[in-house]
Design an enzyme around this catalytic site. Structure first.
Site, PDB file in Angstrom:
ATOM      1  N   ASP A  27       3.596  -0.263  -3.894  1.00 36.57           N
ATOM      2  CA  ASP A  27       3.560  -1.553  -4.588  1.00 36.57           C
ATOM      3  C   ASP A  27       2.265  -1.665  -5.375  1.00 36.57           C
ATOM      4  OD1 ASP A  27       5.910  -2.310  -3.410  1.00 36.57           O
ATOM      5  OD2 ASP A  27       5.080  -3.981  -2.257  1.00 36.57           O
ATOM      6  N   LYS A  84      11.409  -5.519  -8.858  1.00 31.51           N
ATOM      7  CA  LYS A  84      12.277  -6.275  -7.957  1.00 31.51           C
ATOM      8  C   LYS A  84      12.998  -7.426  -8.660  1.00 31.51           C
ATOM      9  CE  LYS A  84       9.382  -5.633  -3.825  1.00 31.51           C
ATOM     10  NZ  LYS A  84      10.186  -4.779  -2.931  1.00 31.51           N
ATOM     11  N   GLY A 238       3.833  -1.124   0.800  1.00 30.71           N
ATOM     12  CA  GLY A 238       3.624  -2.330   0.006  1.00 30.71           C
ATOM     13  C   GLY A 238       2.190  -2.767   0.076  1.00 30.71           C
ATOM     14  N   SER A 239       1.932  -3.737   0.946  1.00 27.15           N
ATOM     15  CA  SER A 239       0.606  -4.312   1.032  1.00 27.15           C
ATOM     16  C   SER A 239      -0.392  -3.359   1.676  1.00 27.15           C
ATOM     17  CB  SER A 239       0.687  -5.604   1.849  1.00 27.15           C
ATOM     18  OG  SER A 239       1.861  -6.308   1.507  1.00 27.15           O
TER      19      SER A 239
END
Lengths: 297, 183
Positions: A27, A84, A238-239
């Site tokens: 991400d 997304k 992601g994070s």
């Protein structure tokens, strides 16, 4: 001599995901982060306005990112770019296809636009990846045209326990199907709430007909290797990267551990001195309405 | 033993295709693996990623040395990595070389323009997949192995072969047979 070309076939949509195998998809929220990801050896990036940990912290409705941001990221890297769309929001998907992103993630991390229907993904030339927590959900998404499955985990937590639960669930449901006799598959299809031909295909081949990556809570090289040893085709982070102390180093370490997932010495070496991991939230501490994995059905 | 470079990409499909043709194949991740291989396949995948990993994991010199001395086949990303120049790649992209051709990355368009088609070999045609495929834009001294609409889509320089497409996705066997014959 003219030879006919068949665009957007099932095989080429699923084929792109085959090319991502063994890789890490990261991400990113800026072009600079995208370049850091590319340098670290990411196989693709997911262009977002906010990483899941921030969506969780800030609340509110989470939507498709600004096309300018997505375009900026497409222009800055040579690896594939995903973006997304909200569950069921087929116009966001049309916009992303017009931007020529390489993959659309119909994602529970954004606020769902439709609590009944997912997007009819057969209508698009661009391939889709969709989340799943169990085999039935994965097969329903494939029925709707998903060309790649991402087990959901619990995004934005840094807690790998849900990712673990979902990949184990999907694997054990596939194993259970494979052990059934042919006449038991009709009831299995009913119970999985998935079409019989697809259920039969999975029972016979012992695997999903598309690539499956794991997502949601992966924050360390060991987390990534854990998912690969459990049979994931690759991982989404992601994070976990850009919410950590040293994103470039951690990104490269997670990539290395994903390739050498069966070599504990390499994983040990690559886990050294990475600085602060993302702080994270234990999934057990999350009140039910804040659990993203429960979005989608 | 045929090695399939297994840093990232569709390694499994190449291994099963080679095995279906009677060869022994295994994934190559280390210098020791590379030593054990008598031929090497560079699979489909992301060329930027495979190149970065080959550098980051300290394998690039050994791979270049292998390409200079032993039979190698590359598909899609593999063709890009085996070329002498790649248009549209990062300016600091490290290539393996081996093929006297210049390619252009994603020359057929992005993923929405990926397609299946029949390509022509000397021995007949086969259906294959072009996925974010590179195009041979300058063929140099290489010879043509397969064409699409008259343009070269598989090429050979000595013991090194490369293709724009993925035979391993549709199970087309001609290219891998030619490769195995060269070992």
């Amino acid at each position: 001599m003219s030879q006919e070309k068949f665009e957007g076939t099932d095989l080429v949509k699923r084929g792109l995901a085959e090319m991502l195998k063994g890789g890490v998809i990261m991400d990113v929220v800026t072009a600079d982060q995208a370049k850091i990801a590319e340098d670290a050896g990411a196989v693709a990036v997911m262009a977002l306005e906010r990483v899941p940990a921030d969506i969780r912290a800030q609340g509110g409705v989470a939507r498709m990112s600004d096309p300018d941001l997505i375009q900026d990221i497409i222009d800055s890297v040579s690896i594939p770019v995903m973006a997304k769309a909200r569950i069921g929001h087929f116009v966001e998907a049309q916009v992303l296809e017009a931007l020529e992103v390489d993959y659309i993630d119909e994602s529970e991390v954004l606020s769902p636009a439709d609590y009944v229907n997912h997007i009819d993904k057969w209508k698009f030339n661009v391939p889709f990846v969709c989340g799943a927590t169990n085999l039935g959900e994965a097969l329903r998404r494939i029925t709707e045209g998903a060309a790649m499955i991402r087990s959901k985990g619990e995004a934005g937590t840094g807690d790998v326990s849900e990712a673990m639960k979902h990949i184990r669930t999907i694997n054990s449901e596939i194993a259970a199907l494979s052990s059934k006799s042919e006449d038991e598959l009709y009831v299995a299809a009913k119970e999985l709430q998935a079409p019989y031909p697809l259920v039969k295909e999975v029972a016979q081949s012992g695997k999903l007909p598309v690539v499956m990556f794991v997502a949601g809570g992966i924050a360390t090289p060991a987390d990534a290797a854990l998912m690969m040893q459990l049979g994931a085709d690759g991982v989404f982070v992601g994070s976990g990267i850009f919410k950590s102390g040293d994103p470039a180093k951690r990104a490269a370490a997670i990539v290395r551990a994903t390739t050498y997932y069966n070599d504990p010495k390499v994983i040990a070496e690559t886990s050294r001195g990475l600085g602060e991991a993302m702080v994270g939230i234990n999934v057990g501490d999350l009140p039910a309405p804040h659990r993203l994995a429960e979005r989608g059905w | 033993m045929i090695g399939v470079l297994a840093l990232q990409g569709d390694v499994r499909e190449h291994i099963s295709l080679l095995e279906s043709l009677g060869a022994n194949a295994f994934g190559v991740k280390t210098l020791e693996d590379l030593e054990a291989a008598s031929g090497l396949v560079i699979p489909g995948g992301e060329s930027t990623t495979i190149s970065k990993l080959a550098v980051n994991f300290g394998l690039i010199d050994a791979i270049r040395n292998f390409v200079a001395t032993k039979p190698v086949l590359g598909t899609c990303a593999g063709l890009i990595l085996l070329s002498k120049g790649a248009i549209g790649a990062l300016s600091d992209q490290q290539l393996f070389g081996g093929l006297d051709v210049t390619v252009e990355r994603n020359a057929y368009g992005g993923q929405t323009h990926s397609f299946e088609a029949e390509v022509e070999f000397a021995t007949g045609s086969e259906r294959v997949a072009f996925i974010r495929a590179p195009k041979v834009v300058d063929i140099g001294s290489a010879e043509v192995v397969a064409t699409l609409e008259g343009e070269p889509v598989a090429v050979r320089s000595g013991r090194v072969m490369g293709a724009s497409f993925h035979p391993e996705i549709t199970g087309a066997t001609t290219l891998h047979k030619l490769f195995l014959e060269s070992i």
